[in-house]
Enzyme design. Structure first.
Site, PDB file in Angstrom:
ATOM      1  N   SER A  64      -5.081  29.546 -12.769  1.00 44.25           N
ATOM      2  CA  SER A  64      -3.682  29.124 -12.608  1.00 44.25           C
ATOM      3  C   SER A  64      -3.547  27.690 -12.072  1.00 44.25           C
ATOM      4  O   SER A  64      -2.697  26.928 -12.552  1.00 44.25           O
ATOM      5  CB  SER A  64      -2.912  30.114 -11.730  1.00 44.25           C
ATOM      6  OG  SER A  64      -3.619  30.319 -10.526  1.00 44.25           O
ATOM      7  N   HIS A  82     -17.560  12.399 -13.670  1.00 44.79           N
ATOM      8  CA  HIS A  82     -16.347  12.634 -14.462  1.00 44.79           C
ATOM      9  C   HIS A  82     -16.201  14.131 -14.728  1.00 44.79           C
ATOM     10  O   HIS A  82     -17.070  14.742 -15.328  1.00 44.79           O
ATOM     11  CB  HIS A  82     -16.469  11.859 -15.779  1.00 44.79           C
ATOM     12  CG  HIS A  82     -15.165  11.565 -16.445  1.00 44.79           C
ATOM     13  ND1 HIS A  82     -14.314  12.560 -16.884  1.00 44.79           N
ATOM     14  CD2 HIS A  82     -14.557  10.389 -16.776  1.00 44.79           C
ATOM     15  CE1 HIS A  82     -13.252  11.997 -17.448  1.00 44.79           C
ATOM     16  NE2 HIS A  82     -13.369  10.687 -17.393  1.00 44.79           N
ATOM     17  N   GLU A 113     -31.969   0.139 -23.290  1.00 47.20           N
ATOM     18  CA  GLU A 113     -31.177   1.328 -23.642  1.00 47.20           C
ATOM     19  C   GLU A 113     -32.080   2.448 -24.125  1.00 47.20           C
ATOM     20  O   GLU A 113     -31.881   3.621 -23.804  1.00 47.20           O
ATOM     21  CB  GLU A 113     -30.151   0.978 -24.735  1.00 47.20           C
ATOM     22  CG  GLU A 113     -29.134   2.078 -25.031  1.00 47.20           C
ATOM     23  CD  GLU A 113     -29.558   3.093 -26.090  1.00 47.20           C
ATOM     24  OE1 GLU A 113     -28.818   4.072 -26.309  1.00 47.20           O
ATOM     25  OE2 GLU A 113     -30.633   2.943 -26.709  1.00 47.20           O
TER      26      GLU A 113
END
Length: 724
Positions: A606, A665, A409
Site C-alpha cells: 500500500s 538507485h 570500460e
C-alpha cells in the site's frame, strides 16, 4: 492524455514487411513541418560518413586494449581531433587502475583419465584471414578474460548451458554435482563474469566459456568472412569481474581516492569482486570436441530445449567418465595508468544555474574494436567537429557540454566510474543527463535504452530528423525500439522483455542518479557475430556492419548516429526548459508496481502504491505548469529545470541495495545474477527471488520512501515560486 498507446504498424520497407513498434508517448502530436531551429540545422550539416570512415581506419589500425601503448596512442588521437575541431578545453584525465594481461597463451587439453595421454589440444587461436588485413596479430593466440586469475586445474567436465542460476539448479535437480569439476558454459543470456561467479559458488575449479553457433554463429547466417556471423575459431574475450556487485576498478587503486574499495563497494576485500578460479573463452571449433567427450544425461532431459545449442552433436551434461580436461592460464596483474579524454564546451548560464550535459563513449577495445566501441568513438569526433563549426560561428550553449572518451570500460567500466566518483562533487552535482554511445553501429536495427523521463525527447528528435529528411533508412524506422532502462522492457510494455547491456552509463545512473540514455544500431537477431574477437575490425564493419549488410553503408549509419546524438545533446544543452517528461516516468512506475503485485503474495504494497499515485499527480502538475504553461502562473525556468533535471537523484537510497551498497538507485540496477539486464525495483525483486519476505517488505518501504521523496521534489509550490 497520460496513457501511452502502442500498436504494431506493418510498414513496407525495402521489399520486406517489417513490424514497427510505434510509440505514442505523452508528447506533442507528431509534427508535420520540421521543427528544427537554425542552430540545429547548422549542426546537422556537419557529421560526415567519409570523415568517420577515415577516423575509424586509423583507430582500428592497431590493438588498443586498456592500459597498453595502443590505448595511449588512440587517446592522443581523439584528443587531437577534439582540439582540431575547436573544442575550447581538451585534457587527458589519467587514472590508475588494476588491470591484467596474458603472459603466455592458455592451455586446454582433453586427457585420458587412465594414462593421462593427450587426446585433444584446443587450438585457442583465431585464424588469419586474407579478407581481413589486421587479423595477423599476436592477440589472436591469447584467448583471455579480464581479471581471470592465473591457475590450473584438471578434472572431469560438466556442461551447464548458459551458466545462469537456473541452469545450475537444473543440474542439481538432476543429481549432478559441480564441486571439483571443470564447467563448460556458453555465452549469452547473462554477463560472463556472473557465469564464473555462479560456477565458483558451486565449487567448480575452472570455467570454459564458448560461443555456440545458436547464439551468434551459423544459426543466424553465413559466418565471417562470407557473412557477419561468428566462425569456428573466433572467440569472445571480455571481463569476468562480478560487475553486478560493484562497477569500476575492483581495487580503486588511484591515489586520489580517500576511501578504500571496501568502503565504496561494501565488500570485505577487493578479491570478492573478481574470480578466484581461472576461466578461458573459446570458439565452437574447440568446444565441439570437448562437448562430444562428456557423456552422461541428455542435456534436453536435464533442462529442456533451452539447454541445447546448434552444434552438430547430441548435447549431454556429463560429468565426463574416462576423460578429464586440463586448463591452465598465465596472467600478469598490475596497476597501470589509463587515459580518459575530457572535452568541455562551457555554457553561458551561471554556475549555480548550469546543469551540465554529458556525452560519453569508451575507446578501449578487446583488440581492434571497430564496432565495439570505435563506431561510437568516430561518432563522438563527428559530434565534436559539428559543435566546433557552431562555435566558430559564435554559438555558445546555455549549459556546459562534456565530450568524454573513456578507457578501461572493457575491464569493468573503469574510466567512467573513476572519473565520475573523483569529480562528482566538483563537476557533476547538477549534471542533468548522461548520453552514452558504445557500439553505435553493428547492424541496422535501432534500439535505445533510456530513463523514462527522456523517452519523449528521443521520440521528438527521431521524428524531426525523419521529417526534415536528415535520415538514413534503417530497419525499424522512425523511432526505433524504445526500452525502459529501469526494467529492460519496451517502454510501458512489460510483455516485451529485452536483454540489457552494461556500459558506461552505470556509474552516472545507478550510483549518482543522473538521467541516462544509451542507443545503438545492432543486428535484429542478437549480438553481432564478431563481438570481442580479432575480427571486430575495419574490414568487418565496412563489409557487414551496415544497412542490409550493404558494403560501406555502416558509415552512413555512423553519420546518422552522430546527428541523433548531437541533436539530443543540443536540445538538452540549449532549450530554455529541459525536455524531460516525468509523466512517462509516472506511467512506468505503475508498470513496475504491477510487475511486483503479480508476485507479491502476502507483501503489503500500500505505501508503494500510494507513493506512485503521488508521483503521477506531481508529474502531471509539473508538466502542465512548466511545459505547457497552463497554470496561469509564470514559473521561473531555473526552478522548473531544477525539478525536471534533478528529480532522478531522489531515487537514490544512501544505504544502497541489499548486499551491494554501491548500487543506490532503487528503480534501476543490473540483476544480481544477470549482470547486463536491469530489473525494476531491484531490491524488492531480488528479495522475492531469494524468498526472503522480510527483506522484500523492508525494501518495499525503502522504495516507497524514495518515490514519495521524488514526488515531493517534483511539486511546484505556488506561494514561493511564482514570478511577479
Amino acid at each position: 492524455s497520460g496513457h501511452n498507446k502502442m500498436q504494431a504498424k506493418p510498414v513496407k520497407l525495402q521489399g520486406a514487411l517489417v513490424s514497427i513498434l510505434w510509440l505514442t508517448l505523452a508528447v506533442s502530436p507528431l509534427v508535420v513541418g520540421s521543427t528544427l531551429r537554425p542552430t540545429e540545422k547548422d549542426f546537422l550539416a556537419g557529421p560526415n560518413a567519409k570523415n568517420a570512415k577515415e577516423n575509424l581506419r586509423f583507430i582500428t589500425s592497431q590493438p588498443h586494449v586498456a592500459g597498453t601503448e595502443g590505448d595511449w596512442v588512440m587517446g592522443h588521437y581523439v584528443s587531437q581531433k577534439l582540439t582540431e575541431a575547436g573544442i575550447p578545453q581538451v585534457s587527458t584525465y589519467p587514472l590508475d587502475v588494476l588491470l591484467n594481461y596474458p603472459v603466455s597463451p592458455p592451455n586446454v587439453t582433453l586427457r585420458s583419465s587412465v594414462d593421462d595421454s593427450i587426446l585433444y589440444k584446443a587450438k585457442l587461436s583465431e585464424d588469419i584471414l586474407e579478407f581481413d588485413d589486421t587479423s595477423d596479430t599476436f592477440w589472436r593466440n591469447h584467448s583471455f578474460h579480464g581479471y581471470s586469475p592465473s591457475g590450473s586445474a584438471t578434472a572431469p567436465a560438466v556442461y551447464a548451458n548458459y551458466g545462469r542460476r537456473e541452469d545450475f539448479e537444473a543440474l542439481e535437480k538432476a543429481g549432478i554435482d559441480l564441486k571439483g569439476k571443470i564447467v563448460i558454459v556458453r555465452y549469452g543470456q547473462c554477463f560472463r563474469g556472473l557465469k564464473v561467479m555462479n560456477a565458483q559458488s558451486q565449487g567448480a575449479l575452472a570455467v570454459l566459456i564458448y560461443s555456440d553457433p545458436a547464439d551468434d554463429g551459423y544459426s543466424h547466417g553465413s559466418v565471417y568472412p562470407n557473412g557477419p556471423w561468428r566462425s569456428p575459431s573466433s572467440f569472445q574475450r571480455g571481463s569476468v569481474q562480478f560487475i553486478s556487485k560493484c562497477a569500476g576498478d575492483p581495487m580503486r587503486a588511484d591515489p586520489r581516492y580517500k576511501e578504500t574499495v571496501e568502503d565504496i563497494c561494501g565488500v570485505g576485500n577487493y578479491s570478492e569482486l573478481i574470480p578466484n578460479i581461472p576461466s578461458v573463452p573459446m570458439g565452437y571449433g574447440d568446444a565441439l570436441v570437448l562437448l562430444q567427450s562428456l557423456g552422461g544425461k541428455s542435456a534436453k532431459d536435464v533442462g529442456g530445449d533451452d539447454f541445447v545449442g546448434a552444434l552438430d552433436l547430441a548435447y549431454t551434461v556429463g560429468p565426463s567418465k574416462d576423460v578429464v580436461i586440463h586448463v591452465s592460464t598465465d596472467h600478469l596483474e598490475e596497476v597501470r595508468t589509463i587515459p580518459n579524454i575530457v572535452g568541455v564546451i562551457p555554457g553561458t548560464l551561471e554556475p549555480e544555474e548550469d546543469m551540465p550535459i554529458l556525452l560519453g563513449n569508451h575507446r578501449d577495445a578487446w583488440v581492434y574494436g571497430a564496432a565495439d566501441p570505435n563506431s561510437g568513438t568516430v561518432a563522438l569526433i563527428e559530434v565534436a567537429r559539428s559543435f566546433g563549426k557552431l562555435l566558430k560561428n559564435g554559438w555558445k550553449p546555455l549549459r556546459t557540454i562534456y565530450l568524454l572518451s573513456w578507457s578501461g570500460e572493457e575491464y569493468g567500466l573503469l574510466g567512467s566510474t573513476g572519473w565520475a566518483e573523483l569529480n562528482y562533487d566538483k563537476l557533476l552535482k547538477r549534471a542533468a543527463v548522461y548520453l552514452n554511445v558504445d557500439t553505435v553501429v553493428s547492424g541496422d536495427s535501432l534500439s535505445v535504452s533510456a530513463t523514462p523521463a527522456l523517452a519523449s525527447a528521443w521520440e521528438q528528435v527521431l521524428t524531426d530528423l525523419q521529417v526534415s529528411k536528415h535520415r538514413t533508412e534503417f530497419e525499424n524506422e522512425p523511432v526505433g525500439r524504445i526500452l525502459d532502462a529501469n526494467a529492460n522492457w519496451v517502454m510501458n510494455r512489460p510483455d516485451i522483455k529485452v536483454m540489457g547491456s552494461g556500459s558506461d552509463y552505470t556509474a552516472f545512473l545507478d550510483h549518482f542518479g543522473i538521467a541516462s540514455l544509451d542507443f545503438s544500431f545492432g543486428k535484429a537477431s542478437g549480438k553481432y557475430g564478431v563481438y570481442h574477437s580479432i575480427y571486430d575490425s575495419f574490414a568487418w564493419v565496412d563489409a557487414f556492419g551496415g544497412i542490409d549488410e550493404k558494403p560501406g553503408s555502416s558509415f552512413d549509419l555512423i553519420e546518422f548516429s552522430s546527428k541523433i546524438w548531437g541533436l539530443l545533446a543540443l536540445r538538452m544543452a540549449d532549450s530554455d526548459l529541459l525536455p524531460f517528461n516525468h509523466t512517462v516516468q509516472g506511467e512506468a512506475l505503475l508498470h513496475y508496481t504491477e510487475a511486483i503485485e503479480k508476485q507479491a503474495g502476502s507483501l503489503d504494497l500500500s505505501d508503494l502504491q500510494d507513493a506512485v499515485v503521488k508521483y503521477n499527480e506531481a508529474a502531471k502538475s509539473v508538466h502542465s505548469i512548466c511545459q505547457t504553461g497552463n497554470s496561469g502562473h509564470l514559473y521561473d525556468a531555473a526552478k522548473c529545470n531544477e525539478i525536471l533535471g534533478l528529480t532522478e537523484r531522489q531515487f537514490l537510497d544512501k544505504e544502497g541495495l541489499p548486499e551491494r551498497p554501491w548500487f543506490k538507485h532503487v528503480l534501476q540496477a543490473p540483476g544480481l545474477f544477470l549482470g547486463y539486464a536491469a530489473e525494476a525495483f531491484p531490491g524488492i525483486q531480488q528479495a522475492i527471488d531469494d524468498s526472503n519476505l522480510n527483506l522484500a517488505q523492508e525494501q518495499v518501504g525503502v522504495v516507497a520512501k524514495r518515490i514519495h521523496a521524488a514526488a515531493v521534489f517534483l511539486q511546484i509550490h505556488h506561494e514561493n515560486d511564482s514570478v511577479n
